[in-house]
Design an enzyme around this catalytic site. Structure first.
Site, PDB file in Angstrom:
ATOM      1  N   LEU A  67     -16.575  15.615 -17.646  1.00 15.21           N
ATOM      2  CA  LEU A  67     -15.892  14.451 -17.090  1.00 15.21           C
ATOM      3  C   LEU A  67     -16.391  14.275 -15.668  1.00 15.21           C
ATOM      4  O   LEU A  67     -16.723  15.253 -14.984  1.00 15.21           O
ATOM      5  CB  LEU A  67     -14.370  14.661 -17.068  1.00 15.21           C
ATOM      6  N   ASP A  68     -16.440  13.029 -15.188  1.00 16.47           N
ATOM      7  CA  ASP A  68     -16.779  12.779 -13.791  1.00 16.47           C
ATOM      8  C   ASP A  68     -15.824  13.571 -12.896  1.00 16.47           C
ATOM      9  O   ASP A  68     -14.655  13.780 -13.255  1.00 16.47           O
ATOM     10  CB  ASP A  68     -16.629  11.293 -13.449  1.00 16.47           C
ATOM     11  N   MET A  69     -16.295  13.952 -11.728  1.00 14.26           N
ATOM     12  CA  MET A  69     -15.466  14.700 -10.792  1.00 14.26           C
ATOM     13  C   MET A  69     -14.150  13.977 -10.505  1.00 14.26           C
ATOM     14  O   MET A  69     -13.079  14.598 -10.432  1.00 14.26           O
ATOM     15  CB  MET A  69     -16.217  14.921  -9.483  1.00 14.26           C
ATOM     16  N   THR A  71     -12.542  11.858 -12.350  1.00 13.52           N
ATOM     17  CA  THR A  71     -11.737  11.625 -13.553  1.00 13.52           C
ATOM     18  C   THR A  71     -10.949  12.877 -13.898  1.00 13.52           C
ATOM     19  O   THR A  71     -11.460  13.991 -13.790  1.00 13.52           O
ATOM     20  CB  THR A  71     -12.636  11.249 -14.746  1.00 13.52           C
ATOM     21  N   ARG A 168     -16.244   3.091 -15.983  1.00 20.41           N
ATOM     22  CA  ARG A 168     -16.132   2.545 -14.634  1.00 20.41           C
ATOM     23  C   ARG A 168     -16.967   1.275 -14.480  1.00 20.41           C
ATOM     24  O   ARG A 168     -16.505   0.270 -13.918  1.00 20.41           O
ATOM     25  CB  ARG A 168     -16.545   3.615 -13.622  1.00 20.41           C
TER      26      ARG A 168
END
Length: 222
Positions: A67-69, A71, A168
């Site tokens: 997961l993105d940092m 998120t 996003r």
């Protein structure tokens, strides 16, 4: 002012150190907080991440997806090589099912829809991604309204593909950036929240041992 103009300082949350949703001989389900990397960064000060925290308790755990940092939400790790291979193929072949919750800026008129726009890395501005109809990789996101609010809309996002920053960018292209997004939002949309309001709410997949369909969820912090 956009936060991209100020230097980024990595300060991941320390509590809870590791939130375990489920653990057995093959899989480890965790809830990643916003602000914590999934895997270590190149710099020494970016070593703290969900992977290293998990391996401090479960040394055999390996990362299957990220997961993105910014998120938050549910992630699965494999506890052995066989489980890693089994889970990895499910992600690669789109056998898993993921749903996200997001608060976006503005009011979406329609009740549901799909964004189908190809994406590639915006190299001069990486890690940002961009829509590119010639060189981009196929990307689809299904979305559904949960609640319309005074300045924002709460939506359920169901990605068909798993491109970097897909949700996003797709929400931005819809005209409704996710609030608190330091890469793609600005002005009121950026300042509305101290964090990116994007949360991996549910993750479903086949268990590596026996193939039973599993469903795990992480409660939404916003």
């Amino acid at each position: 002012m956009s936060s991209t103009t100020s230097p980024f300082i990595y300060a991941p949350p320390t509590e809870p150190h590791l939130e375990i949703l489920h653990q057995d001989d093959d899989i480890l389900l965790l809830s990643k907080p916003s602000g914590l990397l999934s895997v270590p960064g190149k710099a020494l000060e970016h070593r703290d991440c969900l992977e290293t925290r998990a391996q401090g308790v479960f040394p055999s755990a390996t990362t299957v997806h990220r997961l993105d940092m910014d998120t938050s939400g549910v992630m699965v790790m494999a506890m052995n090589r066989s489980a890693h291979r089994h889970l990895g193929l499910q992600f690669e072949r789109r056998k898993t099912k993921k749903t996200y919750l997001a608060r976006v800026w503005g009011q979406i008129c329609e009740d549901e829809g799909q964004v189908d726009l190809p994406l590639r890395c915006d190299w001069p501005n990486r890690p940002k991604q961009m829509v590119d109809h010639e060189l981009g990789r196929s990307a689809q996101t299904n979305w559904q309204i949960i609640q319309r609010e005074e300045h924002t809309t709460l939506v359920k996002l169901m990605p068909v593909t798993g491109r970097s920053h897909q949700l996003r960018v797709h929400m931005l292209e819809l005209g409704h950036p996710i609030v608190g997004d330091r890469f793609y939002a600005d002005g009121e949309a950026l300042n509305f929240s101290q964090r990116l309001q994007l949360h991996a709410h549910t993750l479903e997949f086949y268990h590596p041992d026996g193939g039973a369909w599993q469903s795990f969820s992480s409660s939404c912090p916003f």
